[in-house]
Design an enzyme around this catalytic site. Structure first.
Site, PDB file in Angstrom:
ATOM      1  N   ASP A   1       0.814  -1.215   0.000  1.00 20.04           N
ATOM      2  CA  ASP A   1       0.000   0.000   0.000  1.00 20.04           C
ATOM      3  C   ASP A   1       0.847   1.264   0.000  1.00 20.04           C
ATOM      4  O   ASP A   1       0.315   2.360  -0.190  1.00 20.04           O
ATOM      5  CB  ASP A   1      -0.987   0.013   1.168  1.00 20.04           C
ATOM      6  CG  ASP A   1      -0.356  -0.355   2.500  1.00 20.04           C
ATOM      7  OD1 ASP A   1       0.865  -0.556   2.543  1.00 20.04           O
ATOM      8  OD2 ASP A   1      -1.095  -0.448   3.493  1.00 20.04           O
TER       9      ASP A   1
ATOM     10  N   HIS B   1       6.377 -10.884   5.574  1.00 21.98           N
ATOM     11  CA  HIS B   1       5.347 -11.492   4.735  1.00 21.98           C
ATOM     12  C   HIS B   1       5.937 -11.869   3.371  1.00 21.98           C
ATOM     13  O   HIS B   1       5.788 -13.001   2.893  1.00 21.98           O
ATOM     14  CB  HIS B   1       4.218 -10.470   4.577  1.00 21.98           C
ATOM     15  CG  HIS B   1       2.944 -11.013   4.021  1.00 21.98           C
ATOM     16  ND1 HIS B   1       1.743 -10.370   4.192  1.00 21.98           N
ATOM     17  CD2 HIS B   1       2.666 -12.110   3.289  1.00 21.98           C
ATOM     18  CE1 HIS B   1       0.783 -11.056   3.592  1.00 21.98           C
ATOM     19  NE2 HIS B   1       1.315 -12.113   3.032  1.00 21.98           N
TER      20      HIS B   1
ATOM     21  N   THR C   1       1.126  -9.479  12.591  1.00 21.54           N
ATOM     22  CA  THR C   1       1.493  -9.717  11.202  1.00 21.54           C
ATOM     23  C   THR C   1       0.950 -11.019  10.631  1.00 21.54           C
ATOM     24  O   THR C   1       0.995 -12.071  11.278  1.00 21.54           O
ATOM     25  CB  THR C   1       3.024  -9.699  11.047  1.00 21.54           C
ATOM     26  OG1 THR C   1       3.370 -10.068   9.716  1.00 21.54           O
ATOM     27  CG2 THR C   1       3.699 -10.682  12.009  1.00 21.54           C
TER      28      THR C   1
END
Length: 376
Positions: free
Chosen positions: A30, A185, A252
């Protein structure tokens, strides 16, 4: 849930000047919120991800009697595969295109030259040719894996002085969070992609490197890492003044991905409906390992033997002493203990006959998940 999913996919079936999905206000990252504000920017990563999703969803559409949608998804997947190859930059895949067509994640850029998720999902989607997949992951090794500091960077070099404005990611200090730090991630996808390519030795090495306990073995490491050794950090810094320091913890999604990478990508256990598969990718030095798995009220003991010291390849499987197909070992919640024996050797690398993407796996998992523990 199905209707919700196909509506989301249908909305994503867009194409810009390069034939790739529009990035809109951002994609997975993002911080790339100014790549496509005028509605023309495109995301290579969304292309890879959408390719995987369409491959998983088209068969479900067919099973539900929606043949026209299934055909449309298959056609779009084939078209995407062709267009994605045009994002090849020479040594790796580009990450995106700005509204004006300027590439991002390209050797043409002075910063943000290479982005890991455009490489890992080239592998995980199954869309990229094998040779290019291997070259892309070789570039990840060269530019993004930092064994000295124990991190796997999201991108490199970080954004700082470039005239390009990809978004608020540029507001982070170079080497912090998405701006050239480790975003765990995405780092987990690096390990999974290496396992998918059969690099078991390296996949497990990097898996251990991501494990927070291995950042806290000594007093000096604890002083540097500065976060919990028992919780996955969403990010780890690579700024010279804070190199190796853990960022946010406890929130997370990378914790779930670490679990899947270890259990599914490395140990090879995947449930698919009323069956499960065992298709590991392990270090060649492992002679054997076992998994204790409770399915409902039923315990399964899975023993994997590696007499030839291979990284992958299943030669045979047995269920309770009888031959079994390693691609479809039956599941039964009968309350009785079952024993599975898998022997690695010359055989099919992927017992199901074709690579399974994370999207495939997510679509195939019923509501009740396994509760395994592994023993080396």
């Amino acid at each position: 849930m199905f209707e919700h999913g196909v509506r989301a996919v249908d909305r994503a079936l867009t194409a810009g000047a390069h034939g790739l999905p529009l990035i809109g206000s951002c994609d997975w990252n993002d911080g790339y919120n100014r790549v496509g504000p005028e509605g023309r920017g495109e995301s290579v990563w969304v292309g890879w991800f959408l390719h995987a999703v369409l491959g998983a969803l088209a068969p479900l559409c067919g099973e539900r009697g929606d043949a026209p949608r299934a055909a449309r998804y298959r056609a779009e997947r084939e078209r995407l595969g062709t267009m994605l190859e045009q994002a090849w930059d020479g040594e790796w895949y580009r990450r995106a295109y700005f509204d004006d067509g300027t590439p991002l994640g390209s050797s043409q850029n002075d910063e943000g030259k290479i982005d890991s998720i455009a490489q890992t999902w080239a592998v995980l989607s199954g869309a990229a040719p094998r040779k290019r997949s291997e070259r892309a992951m070789s570039a990840v090794r060269t530019h993004l894996v930092r064994r000295g500091s124990g991190v796997i960077l999201l991108l490199s070099p970080p954004f700082d002085h470039t005239v390009l404005d990809p978004g608020y990611i540029k507001g982070y200090i170079p080497g912090i969070r998405e701006n050239g730090g480790q975003y765990t991630h995405a780092a987990a996808w690096v390990v999974l992609a290496l396992a998918r390519l059969g690099s078991g030795d390296e996949a497990v090495e990097l898996f251990h490197m991501l494990n927070p306990i291995n950042h806290s073995r000594t007093a000096s490491e604890v002083e540097k890492y500065m976060t919990e050794p028992y919780a996955v950090a969403g990010d780890v810094y690579d700024h010279p003044a804070h190199r190796g320091r853990g960022g946010w913890t406890w929130y997370t999604g990378s914790a779930g991905w670490m679990y899947r990478v270890g259990l599914e990508g490395i140990l090879g256990l995947q449930r698919r409906g009323a069956c499960f598969t065992v298709d590991p990718c392990i270090p060649s030095s492992w002679p054997t390992y076992s998994i204790e798995w409770r399915f409902g009220t039923t315990p399964y003991t899975i023993v994997v033997e590696n007499p030839e010291r291979r990284c992958r390849g299943v030669a045979s499987a047995e269920l309770d002493g009888s031959p079994a197909d390693p691609a479809a070992i039956p599941l039964s919640d009968d309350g009785r203990p079952h024993r599975v024996r898998v022997v690695l050797g010359a055989g099919r690398d992927v017992p199901s006959g074709s690579p399974r993407t994370p999207a495939d796996q997510a679509g195939a998992h019923p509501s009740r998940a396994p509760e395994p523990s592994a023993h080396g």
